[in-house]
Each structure stands twice: as C-alpha cells, then as structure tokens.
Write an enzyme that holds these catalytic residues in place. Structure first.
Site, short mmCIF file in Angstrom:
data_model
loop_
_atom_site.label_atom_id
_atom_site.label_comp_id
_atom_site.label_asym_id
_atom_site.label_seq_id
_atom_site.Cartn_x
_atom_site.Cartn_y
_atom_site.Cartn_z
N GLU A 35 24.27 -6.89 -12.58
CA GLU A 35 24.95 -5.60 -12.44
C GLU A 35 25.95 -5.67 -11.29
O GLU A 35 27.07 -5.19 -11.40
CB GLU A 35 23.90 -4.52 -12.20
N ARG B 48 8.53 -15.10 -11.98
CA ARG B 48 7.35 -14.53 -12.64
C ARG B 48 7.16 -15.10 -14.04
O ARG B 48 6.06 -15.02 -14.60
CB ARG B 48 7.42 -13.01 -12.63
P1 AMP Z 1 17.66 -8.79 -16.95
O1 AMP Z 1 18.46 -10.04 -16.79
O2 AMP Z 1 18.47 -7.55 -16.65
O3 AMP Z 1 16.96 -8.72 -18.29
O4 AMP Z 1 16.55 -8.81 -15.82
C1 AMP Z 1 15.38 -9.53 -16.01
C2 AMP Z 1 14.86 -10.15 -14.74
O5 AMP Z 1 14.95 -9.25 -13.62
C3 AMP Z 1 13.41 -10.47 -14.92
O6 AMP Z 1 13.18 -11.77 -14.40
C4 AMP Z 1 12.65 -9.40 -14.16
O7 AMP Z 1 11.60 -9.98 -13.47
C5 AMP Z 1 13.67 -8.76 -13.23
N1 AMP Z 1 13.76 -7.29 -13.36
C6 AMP Z 1 14.83 -6.57 -13.80
N2 AMP Z 1 14.62 -5.25 -13.78
C7 AMP Z 1 13.35 -5.09 -13.33
C8 AMP Z 1 12.50 -3.95 -13.10
N3 AMP Z 1 12.93 -2.69 -13.32
N4 AMP Z 1 11.25 -4.16 -12.65
C9 AMP Z 1 10.80 -5.42 -12.42
N5 AMP Z 1 11.54 -6.54 -12.60
C10 AMP Z 1 12.81 -6.38 -13.05
#
Ligand code: AMP
Length: 183
Positions: free
Chosen positions: A104, A67
């Site tokens: 996670e 995205r």
């Molecule tokens: P992070 O590495 O935990 O910051 O996760 C970011 C990536 O995971 C991004 O590319 C988001 O598109 C996706 N992502 C993580 N959590 C969500 C959520 N609650 N809703 C939508 N996309 C998420």
C-alpha cells in the site's frame, strides 16, 4: 484423554483476535498468537491446511516469511514432501531469485533459493493470511519463474473485502476462516 473439539469455523475464530490500529492507525490486525498457544487448535489447523495441500496434489510446500513458516513446515511434514522458505531480501545465503511487489505504501520483495529447487514440483503456497493478495501473487511469480507449477494457495485467514483471491485466479485459493470487514 478427552477427545479434542473439532476445529469448526467458530472455534478457529475464537483463537484469532483482532487488534485495532496495529501496526498503524486504521489497520485491524488479525493476531494468530492465541491459536499458536492452543495445541489442539494448532494441530487441527495444520491438519486442515495439510488436507487442502493434499487435495491440490502438492509435491512441495512453499511458505512465506514469517508466519507462513509456522504453518507451512507442519503441512510439508504431514504430506511427506519438501518445504522451501520464501524470504525477505538479504536472508537467503545461496544463489536466489527475487520478485519485487508493491505494498500500500512502498514496495517489498520475496526471495527463493534456486537450489534446493522448486523446478518440476506442484507447489502449495502457504501463509497465515491473505489481505490484498500482493504477497501471494509475488510468491506465485517466484515459484513459476523457477520452474514450479503453482498447485494452489492455503491460508488460515482471508480478509475477503480486499479481494485478494481474485488476484490469484485461476489458481485455487482456500482459507480456513474468512472475515468480511471488521466483524
Ligand atoms: P497482502 O499482500 O496484502 O495479501 O498481505 C499479506 C501479508 O501481510 C501476510 O503475510 C499477512 O501476514 C500480513 N497482513 C496483512 N494484513 C494483515 C492483517 N490485517 N492482520 C494480520 N496480518 C496481515
């Protein structure tokens, strides 16, 4: 033609829907597909992200699969600077660098071509959403490892309770809409 309504936080929030328990129980998924379905909202979102990247003094935009590509390419086009895709493993065909990071549950990796290069550029890193910041942190490592300078991060959505922006300090982190918990 009527003038479009300005993209304030409320309008943007209305174009992002929350889907409970996706992709697994307990996750509140922030779905941007209504935003993509709204031409005015999408254009104004890209305008706002481009403003952020311009303020960072970006000379190149890097988007995170998948995205981050949707928003990163229009931002690069608006600034008139190059775009590079940071991809999941096994997608880039030429010589590439790779950074692994922890999720996670389990691990993931991002890859970036060595050529065309980020070397010597001030790089704005773009994605749709920051949660824990792990993905963005890996993206920054990839850019820095190939000689780019991270100019800052631009996100459409920030899930503030997960503290991702702290992980990216001292780089600038800008998001267009911020959620606290399940609001
Ligand atoms: P992070 O590495 O935990 O910051 O996760 C970011 C990536 O995971 C991004 O590319 C988001 O598109 C996706 N992502 C993580 N959590 C969500 C959520 N609650 N809703 C939508 N996309 C998420």
């Amino acid at each position: 033609m009527t003038a479009s309504a300005p993209l304030d936080g409320g309008r943007l929030r209305a174009l992002i829907r929350a889907i409970p328990d996706f992709p697994e129980p307990g996750i509140l998924f922030r779905d941007i597909t209504p935003l993509l379905h709204d031409p005015d909202g999408l254009r104004q979102t890209n305008d706002a992200l481009a403003e952020v990247a311009r303020d960072y003094g970006a000379t190149l935009v890097a988007g995170i699969e998948a995205r981050g590509f949707i928003f990163g390419v229009p931002v690069a086009e608006r600034l008139g600077v190059p775009f590079v895709p940071m991809r999941k493993p096994g997608k880039l065909p030429a010589d590439r660098a790779s950074v692994a990071y922890e999720l996670e549950y389990g691990s993931a990796a991002l890859e970036l071509h060595r050529d065309p290069s980020v070397d010597g550029h001030r790089v704005a890193i773009v994605d749709d959403l920051i949660a824990t910041g792990g993905t963005a942190e890996a993206a920054a490592q990839l850019v820095a490892g190939l000689g780019g300078e991270v100019a800052g991060f631009a996100f459409v959505v920030e899930l503030a309770e997960l503290g991702g922006r702290d992980r990216l300090a001292p780089h600038g982190v800008t998001s267009l809409v911020t959620y606290q918990g399940a609001e």
